[in-house]
Design a protein around this motif. Structure first.
Motif, short mmCIF file in Angstrom:
data_model
loop_
_atom_site.label_atom_id
_atom_site.label_comp_id
_atom_site.label_asym_id
_atom_site.label_seq_id
_atom_site.Cartn_x
_atom_site.Cartn_y
_atom_site.Cartn_z
N PRO A 38 0.81 -1.23 0.00
CA PRO A 38 0.00 0.00 0.00
C PRO A 38 0.84 1.27 0.00
O PRO A 38 0.49 2.26 -0.66
N TRP A 42 1.41 4.21 -3.28
CA TRP A 42 1.09 5.63 -3.13
C TRP A 42 2.33 6.51 -3.33
O TRP A 42 2.25 7.60 -3.88
N SER A 118 3.52 -2.90 8.44
CA SER A 118 3.87 -1.85 7.49
C SER A 118 5.35 -1.53 7.63
O SER A 118 5.85 -1.36 8.75
#
Length: 520
Positions: A38, A42, A118
């Protein structure tokens, strides 16, 4: 590839630093090379600025903030992966591959069979030492709110790095030997204090020199104090007669500056007090003498007694210990390559001999210091045998004794030239061991020190007769002629073990009744 793991609480602070100019404006073109899908979808590989760093930090913290999972000691996991400058640079694509596989191995990704965390990998140019590297920043909170376990993460990072070195054809670091490197900022801090090198490096050399030259613990304490360093004991809880550790510091140049203290284990893995004690004899009398010297050092008083550390070695000692180092070289031919404990002990004592010589003759770190530092890397094992070495046969401890007094007898003597030749022979044996075990990086580093550093020392010393034996005929006469007027001392202990024996339990644990609950 060297992994360096740290943990903290402020993800935003870490990301802003990694995207910023660095401590010495060394960060250039900070950008992402890999990370969680993710985040990478971006953010592209454009140069990062402060706003981008804060945005990424918020995404890394999202699972913790939304799910409210707390992590004791901080949730930020930070690891740098660094190559030596001599290895050159890797392209971003290769670093991305390495970073992703590293995180797979560490259990941060879906490959673990659990919810991922993450993470991002940032590359921002070379370090101040010229090393190509990346920084990995990760949350220790998984996307489902469970925690990533940091249990044995330092060891796991080393194991993962070794596997990736093999897979990607990188220079392979030794899985056996492990030197304690300098912490980030130590060089800069030393420069601010106006010292030649970081104190931890100079103190390790002094301690190793004094420990190798000393015949017992009390003499070790006195020798360290004679170098100008400060040393203090760490007593067992509730006792003032049982010493279980020590710390050392360089003496500040002014009273306005506070000394920086280092425990023995923080200097090097082979310089803890239990490791040093394994080479010294043990008895109630020697333990009492050691406690008395520790107490005098702690109170800043004069040594309790004067020992052989103040005497100059006589010619017979130079000749005797030169022959002993020659015999050590011959004995090493029969030491198995996988006898890591013996090779580490040989390297420690040979390093100690060069360190003693450096401490006595080099006002600033020079070729002898470089040789001592390089050999000390082989002296430090990742894992030591449970039982200490009890050794027989020749060793380099006697060389440390006479070289520690080299300045007293003058420099540039034939005796020193002869001793250097034999120490070089032992150094070559250590080099050959590394080469035979495919530890080519360490072998190359030792070779470089000999060719570029110790060759300068050899060139400055008198020439001595060549021959298969070090001190024979003309060479022995050169030793006697160049060291006339010195005082004899006692021999050092040996290094080659017939076997591993259980450590003795003294009646007096360095000055007190033996207690099983106190580390020796």
């Amino acid at each position: 590839m060297i992994p360096n793991v740290t943990k903290g609480e402020r993800m935003a602070g870490l990301l802003v630093y990694l995207a910023g100019p660095g401590r010495a404006n060394e960060h250039t073109d900070p950008h992402l090379v890999a990370g969680s899908a993710p985040i990478m979808a971006w953010h592209n590989d454009d140069q990062l600025n402060r706003d981008a760093a804060l945005a990424i930090a918020r995404e890394l913290d999202q699972a913790k903030d939304v799910l409210g999972t707390g992590v004791k000691g901080g949730h930020v996991w930070h690891c740098s992966l660094s190559l030596r400058a001599e290895e050159g640079d890797l392209p971003d694509a290769k670093w991305a591959e390495i970073a992703t596989e590293f995180m797979d191995e560490m259990g941060f990704t879906e490959a673990s069979g659990k919810a991922p965390v993450s993470w991002v990998a940032i590359r921002h140019g070379h370090s101040t030492a010229g090393n190509d590297h990346i920084h990995i920043a990760a949350s220790m909170v998984r996307e489902d709110g469970t925690k990533w376990s940091p249990h044995l993460d330092f060891k796991s990072a080393q194991d993962a790095a070794r596997a990736l070195e093999k897979k990607h054809g990188l220079e392979e670091l030794s899985p056996v030997y492990a030197m304690r490197g300098l912490r980030p900022g130590e060089r800069e801090a030393a420069q601010r204090r106006g010292v030649q090198e970081p104190e931890r490096r100079s103190l390790a050399r002094k301690v190793r020199a004094c420990a190798t030259a000393a015949q017992d613990e009390a003499e070790f304490v006195r020798r360290v104090r004679r170098t100008g360093a400060m040393i203090r004991p760490r007593y067992a809880a509730g006792r003032d007669d049982v010493v279980v550790g020590y710390s050392v510091a360089e003496r500040p140049r002014s009273r306005a500056v506070r000394p920086v203290w280092f425990g023995g284990g923080h200097l090097a893995k082979d310089l803890t007090l239990p490791r040093l004690r394994s080479a010294w004899p043990d008895s109630p009398g020697l333990a009492g003498a050691a406690v008395a010297e520790w107490g005098a050092a702690a109170r800043g008083r004069r040594p309790v007694r004067i020992g052989r550390e103040v005497h100059e070695p006589d010619p017979q000692m130079w000749e005797r210990y030169s022959k002993e180092v020659a015999r050590l070289r011959e004995t090493l031919r029969s030491v198995p390559l996988d006898d890591h404990a013996t090779w580490a002990q040989v390297a420690r004592e040979t390093s100690g001999a060069f360190a003693a010589w450096s401490t006595a003759t080099e006002s600033t770190p020079g070729p002898l210091a470089a040789a001592a530092d390089e050999l000390s890397k082989t002296a430090q094992l990742r894992r030591y045998p449970v039982r200490p070495l009890r050794s027989v046969g020749p060793s380099a401890r006697g060389a440390s004794l006479v070289l520690a007094a080299a300045a007293m007898g003058g420099t540039g003597t034939a005796a020193q030239a002869i001793m250097l030749r034999q120490l070089l022979n032992v150094t070559k044996a250590v080099h050959d061991m590394h080469k035979a075990t495919s530890d080519l990086r360490r072998a190359r580093q030792i070779s470089d020190v000999v060719r570029h550093q110790l060759s300068q020392v050899a060139a400055a010393l008198p020439s001595v007769p060549a021959g298969p034996r070090l001190v024979d005929g003309e060479a022995a006469e050169a030793v006697r002629a160049s060291t006339a007027g010195q005082t004899p001392g006692r021999a050092g202990e040996s290094v080659l073990p017939p076997k591993y024996d259980q450590a003795r339990s003294p009646a007096n644990s360095r000055g007190g009744t033996a207690r099983p609950d106190i580390e020796r």
